[in-house]
Motif scaffolding. Structure first.
Motif, PDB file in Angstrom:
ATOM      1  N   GLU A   1       0.844  -1.187   0.000  1.00 57.61           N
ATOM      2  CA  GLU A   1       0.000   0.000   0.000  1.00 57.61           C
ATOM      3  C   GLU A   1       0.884   1.243   0.000  1.00 57.61           C
ATOM      4  OE1 GLU A   1      -3.906  -1.253   2.501  1.00 57.61           O
ATOM      5  OE2 GLU A   1      -2.040  -1.075   3.661  1.00 57.61           O
ATOM      6  N   MET A   2       0.394   2.308  -0.577  1.00 55.05           N
ATOM      7  CA  MET A   2       1.148   3.570  -0.620  1.00 55.05           C
ATOM      8  C   MET A   2       0.933   4.324   0.693  1.00 55.05           C
ATOM      9  SD  MET A   2       2.652   3.371  -3.567  1.00 55.05           S
ATOM     10  CE  MET A   2       2.724   1.574  -3.368  1.00 55.05           C
ATOM     11  N   ILE A   3       1.586   3.839   1.753  1.00 56.01           N
ATOM     12  CA  ILE A   3       1.337   4.390   3.084  1.00 56.01           C
ATOM     13  C   ILE A   3       2.415   5.361   3.535  1.00 56.01           C
ATOM     14  CG2 ILE A   3      -0.122   2.502   3.864  1.00 56.01           C
ATOM     15  CD1 ILE A   3       2.311   1.280   5.240  1.00 56.01           C
ATOM     16  N   ASN A   4       3.385   5.647   2.692  1.00 58.56           N
ATOM     17  CA  ASN A   4       4.382   6.658   3.019  1.00 58.56           C
ATOM     18  C   ASN A   4       5.021   7.159   1.725  1.00 58.56           C
ATOM     19  OD1 ASN A   4       7.008   5.082   2.521  1.00 58.56           O
ATOM     20  ND2 ASN A   4       5.919   3.751   3.962  1.00 58.56           N
ATOM     21  N   GLN A   5       5.789   8.188   1.840  1.00 56.33           N
ATOM     22  CA  GLN A   5       6.389   8.835   0.663  1.00 56.33           C
ATOM     23  C   GLN A   5       7.302   7.891  -0.116  1.00 56.33           C
ATOM     24  OE1 GLN A   5       7.802  13.016   0.847  1.00 56.33           O
ATOM     25  NE2 GLN A   5       9.841  12.134   0.541  1.00 56.33           N
ATOM     26  N   ASP A   6       8.137   7.133   0.590  1.00 49.43           N
ATOM     27  CA  ASP A   6       9.160   6.337  -0.085  1.00 49.43           C
ATOM     28  C   ASP A   6       8.588   5.171  -0.882  1.00 49.43           C
ATOM     29  OD1 ASP A   6      11.326   7.887   0.929  1.00 49.43           O
ATOM     30  OD2 ASP A   6      11.033   6.909   2.863  1.00 49.43           O
ATOM     31  N   VAL A   7       7.561   4.523  -0.367  1.00 52.05           N
ATOM     32  CA  VAL A   7       6.998   3.380  -1.083  1.00 52.05           C
ATOM     33  C   VAL A   7       6.336   3.815  -2.395  1.00 52.05           C
ATOM     34  CG1 VAL A   7       4.695   3.351  -0.030  1.00 52.05           C
ATOM     35  CG2 VAL A   7       5.768   1.192  -0.733  1.00 52.05           C
ATOM     36  N   CYS A   8       6.071   5.117  -2.528  1.00 49.57           N
ATOM     37  CA  CYS A   8       5.488   5.631  -3.772  1.00 49.57           C
ATOM     38  C   CYS A   8       6.435   5.470  -4.962  1.00 49.57           C
ATOM     39  CB  CYS A   8       5.092   7.093  -3.622  1.00 49.57           C
ATOM     40  SG  CYS A   8       3.726   7.358  -2.473  1.00 49.57           S
ATOM     41  N   TYR A   9       7.703   5.154  -4.707  1.00 50.17           N
ATOM     42  CA  TYR A   9       8.630   4.852  -5.804  1.00 50.17           C
ATOM     43  C   TYR A   9       8.155   3.614  -6.568  1.00 50.17           C
ATOM     44  CZ  TYR A   9      12.085   7.960  -3.540  1.00 50.17           C
ATOM     45  OH  TYR A   9      12.745   9.039  -2.983  1.00 50.17           O
ATOM     46  N   PHE A  10       7.268   2.829  -5.935  1.00 50.72           N
ATOM     47  CA  PHE A  10       6.721   1.629  -6.570  1.00 50.72           C
ATOM     48  C   PHE A  10       5.260   1.818  -6.982  1.00 50.72           C
ATOM     49  CE2 PHE A  10      10.065   0.114  -3.666  1.00 50.72           C
ATOM     50  CZ  PHE A  10      10.866  -0.567  -4.571  1.00 50.72           C
TER      51      PHE A  10
ATOM     52  N   ASP B   1      -3.767   8.995  -4.815  1.00 48.00           N
ATOM     53  CA  ASP B   1      -3.228   8.643  -6.121  1.00 48.00           C
ATOM     54  C   ASP B   1      -2.486   9.820  -6.748  1.00 48.00           C
ATOM     55  OD1 ASP B   1      -4.107   6.042  -6.072  1.00 48.00           O
ATOM     56  OD2 ASP B   1      -5.973   6.447  -7.133  1.00 48.00           O
ATOM     57  N   GLU B   2      -3.026  11.016  -6.583  1.00 48.19           N
ATOM     58  CA  GLU B   2      -2.404  12.199  -7.169  1.00 48.19           C
ATOM     59  C   GLU B   2      -1.014  12.442  -6.585  1.00 48.19           C
ATOM     60  OE1 GLU B   2      -3.248  17.015  -7.734  1.00 48.19           O
ATOM     61  OE2 GLU B   2      -4.597  15.786  -6.495  1.00 48.19           O
ATOM     62  N   GLU B   3      -0.898  12.374  -5.259  1.00 48.18           N
ATOM     63  CA  GLU B   3       0.391  12.618  -4.618  1.00 48.18           C
ATOM     64  C   GLU B   3       1.352  11.456  -4.855  1.00 48.18           C
ATOM     65  OE1 GLU B   3       1.280  15.369  -3.588  1.00 48.18           O
ATOM     66  OE2 GLU B   3      -0.661  16.368  -3.535  1.00 48.18           O
ATOM     67  N   ALA B   4       0.820  10.236  -4.876  1.00 46.69           N
ATOM     68  CA  ALA B   4       1.678   9.076  -5.143  1.00 46.69           C
ATOM     69  C   ALA B   4       2.266   9.157  -6.542  1.00 46.69           C
ATOM     70  CB  ALA B   4       0.889   7.784  -4.968  1.00 46.69           C
ATOM     71  N   ALA B   5       1.446   9.570  -7.507  1.00 47.96           N
ATOM     72  CA  ALA B   5       1.913   9.714  -8.882  1.00 47.96           C
ATOM     73  C   ALA B   5       2.972  10.798  -8.985  1.00 47.96           C
ATOM     74  CB  ALA B   5       0.735  10.018  -9.811  1.00 47.96           C
TER      75      ALA B   5
ATOM     76  N   PHE C   1       6.222   9.466  -7.511  1.00 49.65           N
ATOM     77  CA  PHE C   1       6.819   8.519  -8.453  1.00 49.65           C
ATOM     78  C   PHE C   1       7.522   9.261  -9.586  1.00 49.65           C
ATOM     79  CE2 PHE C   1       6.689   5.933 -12.296  1.00 49.65           C
ATOM     80  CZ  PHE C   1       7.220   4.734 -11.851  1.00 49.65           C
ATOM     81  N   LYS C   2       6.866  10.258 -10.139  1.00 51.40           N
ATOM     82  CA  LYS C   2       7.435  11.017 -11.248  1.00 51.40           C
ATOM     83  C   LYS C   2       8.714  11.735 -10.834  1.00 51.40           C
ATOM     84  CE  LYS C   2       6.362  14.783 -14.485  1.00 51.40           C
ATOM     85  NZ  LYS C   2       5.337  15.779 -14.904  1.00 51.40           N
ATOM     86  N   MET C   3       8.737  12.284  -9.640  1.00 49.26           N
ATOM     87  CA  MET C   3       9.884  13.056  -9.176  1.00 49.26           C
ATOM     88  C   MET C   3      11.070  12.186  -8.752  1.00 49.26           C
ATOM     89  SD  MET C   3       9.580  16.357  -9.357  1.00 49.26           S
ATOM     90  CE  MET C   3       8.967  15.985 -11.003  1.00 49.26           C
TER      91      MET C   3
END
Length: 271
Positions: free
Chosen positions: A145-154, A234-238, A241-243
């Motif tokens: 799950e996207m539960i923190n900033q770092d895991v959003c790399y996935f 989803d917006e912040e996770a995306a 990921f992009k950054m």
């Protein structure tokens, strides 16, 4: 380097100070040596992180001159003792053609890595070990799950292989793992097995592996706490990921780990 990658690297530094990107080389021989040194360095980092488990676990890097061949670690050498000169070059068909030809390679490792390299021409490096928290989370056969900033790399870039078929000594198991990784994903969680990450450099794949292992630990800790979880939108996770999940940025992310290992071992893994 692509403009988007430059922008991402610039955004990671205060006032856009330039960060070193992936180096360029004038010959395949120079690039090959650099790859093998960083491959050995990644193993040393993995040893320090506690990812060794008997003779299991492997890193591979595609040869810069022969796209049908890759370098992989020898069987039975501890991650913490790995050197650039230990690596073995093998074709996708299994023929040893260069490097430490006196050594042998893990049969299951060959099946997995050859299948992924064959299926994903864009992939130049693959990391797979039986890390503790990766194995624990793999038992649930669920994505993170996207539960923190770092895991959003996935974010929308990792999958789950749910058809565990035992030790991957047969080609069909490697092919099924490669298929489950998908055409664009950076990682796959292997049910009842462990984790696998890929990248355009060994540094990218190695950093992603360390991050994926820690993300599994964080997920397990969060799930065990018994409190309501707040998932990144989803917006912040995306955006995250992009950054932060470009090949160039992930290469840079690994350099502090590599430099620390280089200092601690006096660069002995480069031999």
């Amino acid at each position: 380097m692509a403009a988007g990658a430059v922008d991402a690297l610039a955004c990671m530094a205060h006032k856009g100070k330039s960060l070193p990107g992936i180096p360029q080389f004038s010959s395949c021989a120079e690039k090959r040596q650099w790859q093998l040194e960083h491959m050995a360095g990644a193993f040393r980092v993995f040893a320090r992180e506690g990812y060794s488990e008997g003779i299991s676990g492997h890193i591979s890097v595609r040869d810069p001159e022969r796209p049908d061949a890759f370098w992989i670690n020898p069987l039975g050498v501890h991650f913490g003792l790995m050197r650039a000169s230990d690596m073995i070059c093998v074709t996708l068909d299994g023929d040893v053609i260069a490097g430490n030809t006196a050594g042998s390679i893990n049969a299951a490792g060959f099946q997995i890595h050859s299948a992924v390299h064959r299926a994903r021409p864009d992939v130049h490096a693959i990391c797979h070990t039986h890390s503790v928290h990766g194995r624990a989370w793999s038992a649930f056969a669920k994505p993170l799950e996207m539960i923190n900033q770092d895991v959003c790399y996935f974010y929308k870039a990792h999958s789950v292989y749910t058809d565990y078929g035992g030790i991957a000594n047969e080609a069909f198991e490697g092919a099924r793992i490669a298929k489950s990784l998908g055409d664009t994903n950076k990682a796959v969680i292997l049910k009842n097995h462990g984790l696998l990450t890929v990248g355009q450099t060994v540094d990218e794949a190695a950093f992603l592996f360390c991050l994926l292992e820690r993300s599994c630990k964080v997920q397990l800790l969060a799930d065990s706490a018994g409190h309501e979880k707040h998932v990144v939108s989803d917006e912040e996770a995306a955006y995250n990921f992009k950054m932060a999940s470009t090949p160039e940025t992930l290469y840079v992310e690994f350099q502090p780990h590599y430099q620390y290992e280089e200092a601690m071992s006096n660069g002995s893994f480069k031999l």
